[in-house]
Write a protein that holds these residues in place. Sequence first.
Motif, mmCIF file in Angstrom:
data_model
loop_
_atom_site.group_PDB
_atom_site.id
_atom_site.type_symbol
_atom_site.label_atom_id
_atom_site.label_comp_id
_atom_site.label_asym_id
_atom_site.label_seq_id
_atom_site.Cartn_x
_atom_site.Cartn_y
_atom_site.Cartn_z
ATOM 1 N N CYS A 171 25.715 -20.556 31.124
ATOM 2 C CA CYS A 171 25.188 -19.187 31.195
ATOM 3 C C CYS A 171 25.931 -18.264 30.234
ATOM 4 C CB CYS A 171 25.321 -18.632 32.611
ATOM 5 S SG CYS A 171 24.122 -19.302 33.758
ATOM 6 N N THR A 178 34.298 -16.893 34.318
ATOM 7 C CA THR A 178 33.920 -17.912 35.305
ATOM 8 C C THR A 178 34.833 -17.827 36.521
ATOM 9 O OG1 THR A 178 33.176 -19.345 33.524
ATOM 10 C CG2 THR A 178 33.547 -20.378 35.652
ATOM 11 N N ARG B 78 29.216 -22.453 25.940
ATOM 12 C CA ARG B 78 28.866 -21.054 26.202
ATOM 13 C C ARG B 78 28.379 -20.321 24.960
ATOM 14 N NH1 ARG B 78 32.851 -17.050 25.638
ATOM 15 N NH2 ARG B 78 34.762 -17.795 24.670
ATOM 16 N N GLY B 83 19.562 -22.864 27.717
ATOM 17 C CA GLY B 83 19.505 -22.575 29.140
ATOM 18 C C GLY B 83 19.416 -23.928 29.823
ATOM 19 N N ASN B 100 21.961 -14.044 40.407
ATOM 20 C CA ASN B 100 22.056 -15.321 39.699
ATOM 21 C C ASN B 100 21.252 -15.275 38.404
ATOM 22 O OD1 ASN B 100 23.338 -17.995 40.763
ATOM 23 N ND2 ASN B 100 22.802 -16.846 42.601
ATOM 24 N N PRO B 104 23.570 -14.605 33.315
ATOM 25 C CA PRO B 104 23.773 -14.864 31.880
ATOM 26 C C PRO B 104 23.713 -13.590 31.041
ATOM 27 C CG PRO B 104 22.128 -16.354 32.792
ATOM 28 C CD PRO B 104 22.392 -15.322 33.834
ATOM 29 N N ARG B 151 17.049 -18.341 35.889
ATOM 30 C CA ARG B 151 18.380 -18.065 35.327
ATOM 31 C C ARG B 151 18.525 -18.690 33.944
ATOM 32 N NH1 ARG B 151 23.514 -20.332 38.497
ATOM 33 N NH2 ARG B 151 22.693 -22.271 37.652
ATOM 34 N N ALA B 152 18.016 -19.923 33.811
ATOM 35 C CA ALA B 152 18.135 -20.622 32.529
ATOM 36 C C ALA B 152 17.336 -19.902 31.441
ATOM 37 C CB ALA B 152 17.658 -22.061 32.672
#
Lengths: 280, 350
Positions: A171, A178, B78, B83, B100, B104, B151-152
Amino acid sequence: MVHLGRIGRWAFFAFIALYLAIPMVAVILYSFSARWTSNILPDAYTLAHWGEAFRDERMRNAFWRTTWMAIAVLLLDIVLVVPAVYWQRVRNPKIRVFAELSAAIPFVLPFIVIAFGILKFMGRSAPQMLGTPLIILLSHAAIAFPFLYWAVDGAMAAANVGRLNEAAVVCGASPLQTLRHVILPNISSGLAAGGMLVFATSFGEFALVQILAGSRFENISLYSLDLLLNTTSQVELMAVLTILMFVVLFGISVAVVYLNRGREGGFLPGSRALVTEKNE
Amino acid sequence: MTRSSSGGVSLSGISKHYGAVRALDDVSLEVAPGELIALLGPSGCGKTTLLRSVAGLEKPDSGRVVIGGRDVTQDPARKRPIGMVFQSYVLFPNMTIRDNVGFPLRMRGASSDAVRKRADELLALVGLSEQADRYPHQVSGGQQQRGALARALAPEPEVLLLDEPLSALDALVRVRLRDEIRRIQQMVKITALYVTHDQAEAMAIADRVAVMNAGKIEQLDAPAALYDEPATSFSAGFVGNRNALELPVVNGVVRLGEALTANAPAGSGGRVVAFFRPEDVHVGQGGEAATIENVSFQGLLTRLHLSVPTGGEPARLWADLPSRNAAGLQVGGSVPVRIDANHVRIFPAE
C-alpha cells in the motif's frame, strides 16, 4: 470429574478470594489502626499514619522516583523491544535465537547475581555511572525486557504481522508508517500486558537499586526496608506504603484487563461490537 | 470511475532459487496494458513467487521487472506502481473498511477529503458502501475481499496483482466474486496478474492463461486455445479434466481396440500418452465394448467411468454424456465407446 454445585462453586470462589484478600485487608486495617493488641480487629482507628505518610517528603520523593523510573524503563523497553521483534518477524528471523536467549537470562539468573555482574562490569568500564539513575534505568530495562519481549512476540504472532506488513508495504507504507499505523494498533493487548509487567518489575525492584545505587537512588523498596530496620519501627507507615504500591499496580492491572476484556482483537476498535454480535 | 488504460508488465529472465530449489527458471512474460493474465498451476509451480517478484515482495536472483515502461527491478515494494489482493484478504483489523481503502492514499499524503472521496467511490464500485464503517471482522469473507480489492485499486496502480483471492471463500461466493473482479478489472481497464490453481477460475476470468510447472511457463494462450490445443502433456493433463491413457505405438499408429485409431506424432518412440476430454468419448455409437464401472449423475451431464479391455491391464477412462441420453446405463453393463481422434492430443510418454 467432580461437579461442584452452584453453591459449591461460590464457596470455592469465596475461599480463594478470602485467602488472597486477608493479607491485604490486614495491611489496610493496620494502616488505620491506632492500637492493635490481641483482638482480631484493631482496638482503635486513626488516619494519622496516612497523614504522616503524605507529609513525609522522603516518602513522596521515593514514590515519585520509583514511578518515573518505572515509566522510563517501560518507554525504553518499548522503544528497544517492539522494533526488534518486528524486525525479527518480518525481515530477519535468524536473530530470533539471540533474542530468545537474551530474554531467558533474567529468568535463570537471580537479580542479585545480575546486579553484582553489572557492578563488576561498570566498576571497571564506567565507574562514574554507578549510583546514577541512568545505571538503574539501563539495568532495569535489561532485566524487565523479557516480559515485554514474550508478550509482544506472542501478540505479533497472533496478529500475523508478516502478512500485515506485506499488505502495508504494497500500500506504499514505509517501515515507520507500517509500525505506527498497522503493527502497534494490532499488538496493543500484548503491549499493554507486557508493559504492565515491565512497569511492575521496575516498580518493586530492590536488589539492583540497593547494589548499584543504594541511598543515592532511594526508591520505594529501599525506603520500605529502611522503615522496617528503623529502631523506632514505623510499621504503620510501611503499611500505608504497601497499600499505595498495591493500588498503583492493581489499578494498572485493572485498566489492562478492563480494556482487554473478552475480545479476540484485544484493544482493537470494534471488537466490542463483535462480542455483542456473537452473543446475540 | 473509469481510467485510461494502465501500463503493461514485462518480465524477462526471472529466476529465483530457495537454496537448491529452483522456484522460477528464466521466466519471461509480456502482459499487455489492460490485459488480465492468469498464472495457473499446481502448488509449488512458482506462480505465487512470480507474482511476489512483480510486487517486490521477493527479490529475484536475476531478471528484470518492467511496469508501465519503468524498470522497477531494484525498487522496494512500496515504491512500485502496484495494488495487491492477498488470499487471506489481510485487511487491517484496527481500521474500518473505509479507512482500509483510504490507507494507500493516506500513506501517499493525500488530504483527508480526497481520501474519503476516493474511498467512497471505490466502496460503491465494489458494492460495500453500507459496510464502510464496519471493521473487517464484522463483515463476511467475500465482503472483506471486496474491501481488499478496493484498497488495491485506491492508488490507481499500473498493475493489479491478485494472489489466489478467492480460494478462502465458499463456492457460491467464489463464482460471484470472480465475475465481479473481472467486471471491475475491465471497467477500470487495469492490467492484472491473477494467481490461481483452479483452472475453471483461470479460464473464466483471464484474457490469457499462463500454465506454470516447475518454475517455468509451459504454455501461454487464450483460454479456448489452451483448452482445445494444449501444447505440452503437462498442459493437457492439468487443463480440461482430460483422460490420459498411456498407449503403445505400432507402425506409427496409436490404437485402443476399436475405440481409437490415431497417428502418433513424429519421434514419439514406443509409447505415447493420449489426452482426450470426456465429452469427446462417444457412447453407444459403435467402437469398442467397454464395461461401465460407475455412473455419476451431475445434473445436465452424467459421467460414466468405463473400462476398456486392452489385452493386459484394462484402460480406464471417463465419458460425459447428456443425462437425457444416459437413461438405462447401469454399473456392470456394457456399452460401445469411440473416441473422436480429431480431439485427441498425443505426446511422447516420459
